[in-house]
Structures are given as structure tokens and as C-alpha cells.
Design a protein around this motif. Structure first.
Motif, PDB file in Angstrom:
ATOM      1  N   ARG A  40      30.594  54.255-105.202  1.00  0.00           N
ATOM      2  CA  ARG A  40      29.384  54.477-104.850  1.00  0.00           C
ATOM      3  C   ARG A  40      28.553  54.328-106.038  1.00  0.00           C
ATOM      4  O   ARG A  40      28.741  54.338-107.474  1.00  0.00           O
ATOM      5  N   GLU A  41      27.044  53.953-105.903  1.00  0.00           N
ATOM      6  CA  GLU A  41      26.294  54.286-106.980  1.00  0.00           C
ATOM      7  C   GLU A  41      26.393  55.615-107.693  1.00  0.00           C
ATOM      8  O   GLU A  41      26.475  56.630-107.122  1.00  0.00           O
ATOM      9  N   GLY A  83      32.945  62.858-101.352  1.00  0.00           N
ATOM     10  CA  GLY A  83      32.291  62.090-102.426  1.00  0.00           C
ATOM     11  C   GLY A  83      32.793  61.731-103.683  1.00  0.00           C
ATOM     12  O   GLY A  83      32.188  61.667-104.591  1.00  0.00           O
ATOM     13  N   ILE A  84      34.392  61.241-103.418  1.00  0.00           N
ATOM     14  CA  ILE A  84      35.048  61.353-104.479  1.00  0.00           C
ATOM     15  C   ILE A  84      35.236  59.363-104.844  1.00  0.00           C
ATOM     16  O   ILE A  84      35.880  58.977-104.063  1.00  0.00           O
ATOM     17  N   SER A  85      35.010  59.092-106.118  1.00  0.00           N
ATOM     18  CA  SER A  85      35.132  57.711-106.243  1.00  0.00           C
ATOM     19  C   SER A  85      36.448  57.701-107.343  1.00  0.00           C
ATOM     20  O   SER A  85      36.526  58.390-108.196  1.00  0.00           O
ATOM     21  N   VAL A  86      37.486  56.778-107.040  1.00  0.00           N
ATOM     22  CA  VAL A  86      38.596  56.738-107.899  1.00  0.00           C
ATOM     23  C   VAL A  86      38.781  55.222-108.104  1.00  0.00           C
ATOM     24  O   VAL A  86      38.607  54.226-107.400  1.00  0.00           O
ATOM     25  N   LEU A  87      39.041  54.999-109.359  1.00  0.00           N
ATOM     26  CA  LEU A  87      39.233  53.524-110.048  1.00  0.00           C
ATOM     27  C   LEU A  87      40.576  53.595-110.785  1.00  0.00           C
ATOM     28  O   LEU A  87      40.764  54.362-111.638  1.00  0.00           O
ATOM     29  N   TYR A  88      41.373  52.434-110.487  1.00  0.00           N
ATOM     30  CA  TYR A  88      42.416  52.200-111.435  1.00  0.00           C
ATOM     31  C   TYR A  88      42.504  51.099-112.193  1.00  0.00           C
ATOM     32  O   TYR A  88      42.248  49.781-111.667  1.00  0.00           O
TER      33      TYR A  88
END
Length: 346
Positions: A60-61, A41-46
Motif C-alpha cells: 500500500r502507499e 495492514g501488513i505489507s511484505v516484500l521479498y
């Protein structure tokens, strides 16, 4: 040293090393990491230095949205806070960590957010990596644990206050130290029995019938013969369970000493009914009555001891109720009226 596909690798005598092609290895690693992100359940953004999104994985939301907004559908205040923190990380190169609470229709959701600077070979900051993990369940467990610890502390203080009162009153009406220890030990065991019922119910309380039965059975009586319970069986809150259990203990001790339960064929009758204390009362009170036959002309029954003090004063005052203890001829009747706030009927 073993080789495969023209590559070599170091290995121990019992190791089997399979060398993969660099491209194949990178693809497999990427797929594995994507599975790991999804399962955890980990979200990653670069994002680059201008805060433009370069890539995102497992968004995800509330982080995902149909627009180009990298902060998804977060409330404006939360989104501004994250943007400000990201710009600070880009400027300083130092990582930051945030804990966010996001209100939703289903309740508050909690997230841990790590913001790290991505440095190039020369050490300059090229972008920012944001990692988001939901911790809602963990937060709820922590809050539940804190609530339970506060409740345990509150209950423990109440229990200690009850024990202190019992010790004081028992000492006041005991003639010798042996007499004190015998009576005090019995009353502590009565509290322990009631407390076991409260604890086994996750601190909700205890059913009246089970509480009364437990106090009578403690002295070896067969409840099928010695106890006749009639009426309703409300669920007492913890405070009511401890004090009503104490009242039942005092009645049972006296009965086994020189009352109905001192005879092989003797029995006590306990009746529980719901009735209005006054005509204007919103909810009915519990009327609890203990009736038994006693040994006629036994002066010990009318002596003023802690037992009668507990029955007529300590217990009803602790429950904001009223009580009467009547001994007439060869009959004893104890009636305790308990306001509705001390129990539930459903």
C-alpha cells in the motif's frame, strides 16, 4: 492415531484431527495468510541478493507505486536509508528494525519496518524480507499521552503552589489550631469542588455559572432562592476556575456566617459582563460582581483576614486582573475584573 486420505497424525483422546493433502493445505494456508496481512495492514516484500523484487504482498502507499521501484513513493532520503539497511542485512545476515516518519498531505505517518535475511538450507543469505506495519495511530496516542502527562504535571504543581499559599495565609490569620484546621479544610474542599469541574471537562476548565453555583450549594443553600446569576456565562480556563472558585468560596462563607445567606430569605446577586478594560483593548475583559446585603455594624466583616486578602490580592494577582471589596452600610460589593486570556466566550 487417526487417518484420512492415507495420512496419519497423532491426537489426544478428545482431539479431532483432519489431515489435508499437502498441496491443498499449502494453498489454504497461503490464502489465510493473505487475509491476515490485509486485515492487519501488513505489507511484505521479498527481494534477492541483488535487491530485485521477487514478490510482494499487500503493498500500500507509501510502499506501492506504478514503477518497479521497491520503495514505492517514499521520500528519497527514506528510500536510501531503507536500501542501505537492506544491503547491510544481506551482508551481515543480522536483522534490523527501523521506525520511519513519512510526511504526507494529511500529516506525518509512522511505520515500523523489520528487515530480515532469508537463508537457504546451507545457511547462506539468499534474499531479504521486508515487513512494514503502519503505527500512526499508536504514535499519535503515545504523543497525546505524553502531552497529557506533561499537562497533569504542570497542573499538579500549580495546584500544590495554590495549596501552599492558602496554608501559609490561613495560618497567618488564624488564632488557634482549631480555627486554622476549620478554615483550611473548607478552602481545600472549595479547591476540590472547582477541580472536579476542571477534571470532568478533560482539563478544559469550567463554566462560570456552574462554578459559582457549586460554591453556594456546598453550604446547603437552594440556588433557586439564594443565588441570582445575571449576564454572560464564559468558560474559564483551569487556573481561572480554581482562583475564581476560591473567591466565590470566601464570599459564600462570609455570607453564610453573617451576610445575606445567613437569613432564610436572603440572597446574593452575581453579575457577569464583558467590557473593555481600556479603549485600546483588543478583547473584552470579564467583569464579575458579587452583591449582597449584610448585617449592619458588624465589625467582624471589616477585620483583616485571609478572606479579604484572597479577594483583593491573591485572586486578582493570579489572574493578572484587578479587584475591589467595598462594605458600605448594610451592603457588600465585590468586583473582579479578569482579562480575556483567562476565559473564552464561545
Amino acid at each position: 492415531m487417526r487417518s484420512r486420505g492415507g495420512e496419519t497424525s497423532e491426537s489426544g483422546p478428545n482431539d479431532e484431527v483432519i489431515a489435508l493433502h499437502p498441496v491443498e493445505s499449502g494453498m489454504q494456508l497461503g490464502r489465510a495468510l493473505l487475509h491476515a496481512l490485509h486485515n492487519a495492514g501488513i505489507s511484505v516484500l521479498y527481494q534477492d541478493r541483488e535487491m530485485k523484487t521477487v514478490w510482494a504482498r499487500n503493498m500500500r502507499e507509501p510502499w506501492a507505486s506504478d514503477t518497479a521501484d521497491s520503495n514505492g513513493i517514499l521520500p528519497p532520503a527514506q528510500a536510501d536509508h531503507i536500501d542501505t539497511t537492506k544491503r547491510h542485512v544481506i551482508a551481515s545476515g543480522n536483522p534490523e528494525r527501523l521506525e520511519l516518519s513519512v510526511p504526507t498531505a494529511e500529516g506525518v505517518r509512522w511505520f515500523q519496518v523489520w528487515i530480515d535475511a532469508d537463508r537457504g538450507d546451507g545457511g547462506d543469505v539468499q534474499g531479504v524480507v521486508t515487513t512494514m506495519v503502519e503505527t500512526t495511530e499508536q504514535k499519535r496516542r503515545e504523543q497525546t499521552l505524553k502531552t497529557l502527562l506533561r499537562e497533569v504535571s504542570h497542573r499538579s504543581k500549580n495546584l500544590l503552589a495554590i495549596i501552599q499559599s492558602i496554608a501559609t495565609q490561613t495560618g497567618r490569620y488564624s488564632e488557634t489550631s482549631d480555627d486554622f484546621l476549620t478554615r483550611f479544610r473548607g478552602r481545600l474542599q472549595s479547591l476540590a469542588s472547582s477541580q472536579d469541574l476542571v477534571t470532568s471537562s478533560n482539563w478544559r476548565g469550567a463554566a462560570l455559572r456552574e462554578l459559582v453555583r457549586g460554591q453556594v450549594v456546598r453550604y446547603g443553600a437552594d440556588p433557586a432562592q439564594s443565588l441570582r446569576f445575571n449576564g454572560v456565562n464564559p468558560y474559564l480556563n483551569p487556573n481561572a476556575a480554581l482562583h475564581i472558585g476560591l473567591a466565590m468560596h470566601e464570599l459564600a462563607v462570609n455570607s453564610f456566617s453573617y451576610g445575606a445567606l445567613a437569613r432564610p430569605d436572603g440572597f446574593v446577586e452575581v453579575t457577569a459582563n464583558l467590557s473593555s478594560i481600556t479603549e485600546t483593548a483588543d478583547k473584552p475583559a470579564l467583569s464579575l460582581t458579587w452583591v449582597e446585603a449584610i448585617v449592619a455594624n458588624d465589625n467582624r466583616r471589616t477585620e483583616k483576614r485571609f478572606g479579604s486578602v484572597a479577594l483583593e490580592r491573591v485572586v486578582p494577582i493570579s489572574l493578572n486582573g484587578t479587584a475591589t471589596l467595598e462594605i458600605t452600610g448594610d451592603r457588600l460589593e465585590y468586583r473582579l475584573v479578569v482579562p480575556h486570556g483567562n476565559f473564552a466566550t464561545e
